[in-house]
Design a protein around this motif. Structure first.
Motif, PDB file in Angstrom:
ATOM      1  N   GLY A 331       0.793  -1.022  -0.224  1.00  0.00           N
ATOM      2  CA  GLY A 331       0.205  -0.592   0.146  1.00  0.00           C
ATOM      3  C   GLY A 331       0.852   1.522  -0.248  1.00  0.00           C
ATOM      4  O   GLY A 331       0.665   2.126  -0.766  1.00  0.00           O
ATOM      5  N   HIS A 332       1.815   0.993   0.623  1.00  0.00           N
ATOM      6  CA  HIS A 332       2.638   2.175   1.197  1.00  0.00           C
ATOM      7  C   HIS A 332       4.104   2.552  -0.537  1.00  0.00           C
ATOM      8  O   HIS A 332       3.204   3.812  -1.188  1.00  0.00           O
ATOM      9  CB  HIS A 332       3.827   2.311   2.154  1.00  0.00           C
ATOM     10  N   LEU A 333       3.831   1.223  -1.129  1.00  0.00           N
ATOM     11  CA  LEU A 333       4.447   1.389  -2.360  1.00  0.00           C
ATOM     12  C   LEU A 333       3.375   2.307  -3.813  1.00  0.00           C
ATOM     13  O   LEU A 333       3.892   3.119  -4.336  1.00  0.00           O
ATOM     14  CB  LEU A 333       4.548   0.011  -2.914  1.00  0.00           C
ATOM     15  N   ALA A 334       2.375   1.840  -3.620  1.00  0.00           N
ATOM     16  CA  ALA A 334       1.041   2.739  -4.316  1.00  0.00           C
ATOM     17  C   ALA A 334       0.471   3.132  -3.948  1.00  0.00           C
ATOM     18  O   ALA A 334      -0.283   4.613  -5.073  1.00  0.00           O
ATOM     19  CB  ALA A 334      -0.252   0.494  -4.365  1.00  0.00           C
ATOM     20  N   GLY A 335       0.810   4.800  -2.927  1.00  0.00           N
ATOM     21  CA  GLY A 335      -0.055   5.432  -2.606  1.00  0.00           C
ATOM     22  C   GLY A 335      -0.723   6.002  -1.596  1.00  0.00           C
ATOM     23  O   GLY A 335      -1.755   6.670  -1.828  1.00  0.00           O
TER      24      GLY A 335
END
Length: 422
Positions: A331-335
């Protein structure tokens, strides 16, 4: 409900080519780096994107039915275990306490780790960009989130992959099954076991193609991002494994304060079982060595022979914490904004989907356990298809941690039982 010890699920034995999958990842990254250095080959990259996306769709189509079937089976078996006597009820209570504590810890620790050790921007783009990701979904308000938990149409929820309302419905459905008379209860349990078995066969077929699918995805990612993809995978492994290591370390504290066993003695007794877990990556294969650890710790034979099989059947100590950590990382990677409702959804799904989950090969449990958490949190599933190739490394931490906590909980239950009798 009959008082019997939960037995291992009679699901098919699905083999996953972990070494070949890791090899496909390495080959795809290397070829992608060559293409990136030479200016790229748009036709090859486009074909790899399409092939990897097709394999990803094959993974996605099995997630909802597999998770629903495993959830129903797990809740029915956990309730059966808790009703099998005082020691069983206390054991299940300990399992739930450990699982909840680890999951809540991961909910706070993983975002903190990502703030302290952020993913480089280029590495984040490598895993979340293009076909692997997509625009982050809108974050619902608290009232909208709570309202969405109750589906008005469970079929529509399934078609939309709305995993959280599906889990709420089928969790209640599973509890209702436990209130039925014996014959219909067994019939429904057998039905969901058959569905889970069929889904495992299907996902096994898809995962047999993992070396090809992962090769295609890795090639496309490396061709677009260069060496940043390798750095992102190393960063991911380090952070997710660190969550599992902390949960495993908590097992030593549980043995000391819950079981009353000195740390040094517990550590020495656990070494043979941990060695087996490290080499086999299987909690089930480690049961004889765990029984040996119980004997060396002076636990009563009845505790070891009852609580350990129960733990192997319904307890995955590191599972929800590490699964939630993976979903938060992606989720962090995908914003995706990690708001309290989003994190809470992940915690609930991580806990519910781990209850009674059978011992599956790492790649299958990776998809079946993390997929629903990601769906509930609005996290794209695309990056999971690439991360599954390196699951063999975090899976070592998972297994060793599970074995350590199994014995620690057994020691705690043994001490409690001795106190009750004394």
């Amino acid at each position: 409900m009959p008082h019997s010890e939960p037995q291992a699920l009679s699901l098919p034995d699905v083999r996953v080519p972990a070494k070949w999958t890791l090899g496909g990842l390495a080959a795809g990254l290397l070829l992608g780096l060559v293409l990136a250095r030479d200016g790229g080959a748009p036709g090859i990259v486009a074909a790899a994107d399409w092939l990897g996306g097709l394999w990803l769709r094959g993974l996605q189509m099995t997630i909802v039915p597999l998770v629903v079937a495993l959830l129903v089976m797990g809740i029915v078996r956990t309730v059966a275990a808790a009703s099998a006597g005082r020691m069983a009820a206390y054991s299940v209570g300990q399992f739930i306490a450990v699982l909840a504590s680890g999951t809540i810890f991961a909910a706070f620790a993983m975002p903190a780790l990502l703030r302290i050790f952020p993913v480089p921007a280029s590495a984040a783009a490598a895993l979340s960009g293009g076909a692997m990701g997509g625009p982050p979904p809108a974050v619902p308000g608290l009232l909208d989130f709570l309202t969405a938990l109750v589906p008005t149409n469970v079929i529509a929820a399934a078609s939309d992959s709305a995993i959280l309302p599906l889990i709420v419905f089928f969790a209640l459905f599973a509890l209702a099954i436990t209130r039925l008379p014996l014959e219909p209860r067994l019939q429904l349990s057998s039905l969901f076991e058959a569905i889970a078995g069929a889904m495992m066969v299907m996902i096994g077929w898809v995962l047999k193609l993992a070396p090809i699918g992962v090769f295609a995805l890795a090639l496309a990612v490396a061709a677009k991002s260069g060496t940043a993809a390798i750095g992102a995978l190393a960063h991911y492994i380090a952070l997710v494994a660190s969550i599992g290591l902390v949960v495993m370390a908590a097992g030593y504290g549980l043995a000391r304060f819950g079981g009353g066993i000195p740390l040094g003695r517990f550590a020495r007794a656990m070494l043979p079982a941990q060695a087996v877990a490290l080499s086999t990556q299987s909690s089930l294969a480690s049961v004889p060595a765990m029984l040996g650890a119980c004997n060396r710790l002076g636990l009563r034979q009845t505790s070891g022979e009852f609580v350990l099989p129960l733990a192997v059947a319904v307890f995955r100590a590191t599972g929800p914490a590490m699964n939630l950590a993976v979903a938060i990382y992606v989720g962090h990677l995908a914003g995706v904004a990690m708001t309290p409702p989003v994190i809470a959804a992940g915690v609930v799904v991580a806990l519910l989907t781990t209850l009674g989950a059978p011992s599956l090969p790492g790649a299958i449990s990776f998809v079946s356990s993390i997929g629903p958490i990601a769906l509930a949190m609005g996290v794209p599933l695309g990056p999971l298809a690439l991360l599954v190739a390196v699951e063999v490394l975090p899976d070592i931490v998972r297994t060793v941690g599970n074995v350590t906590l199994d014995v620690a909980v057994t020691a705690t239950v043994d001490r409690r039982a001795a106190t009750d009798r004394g």
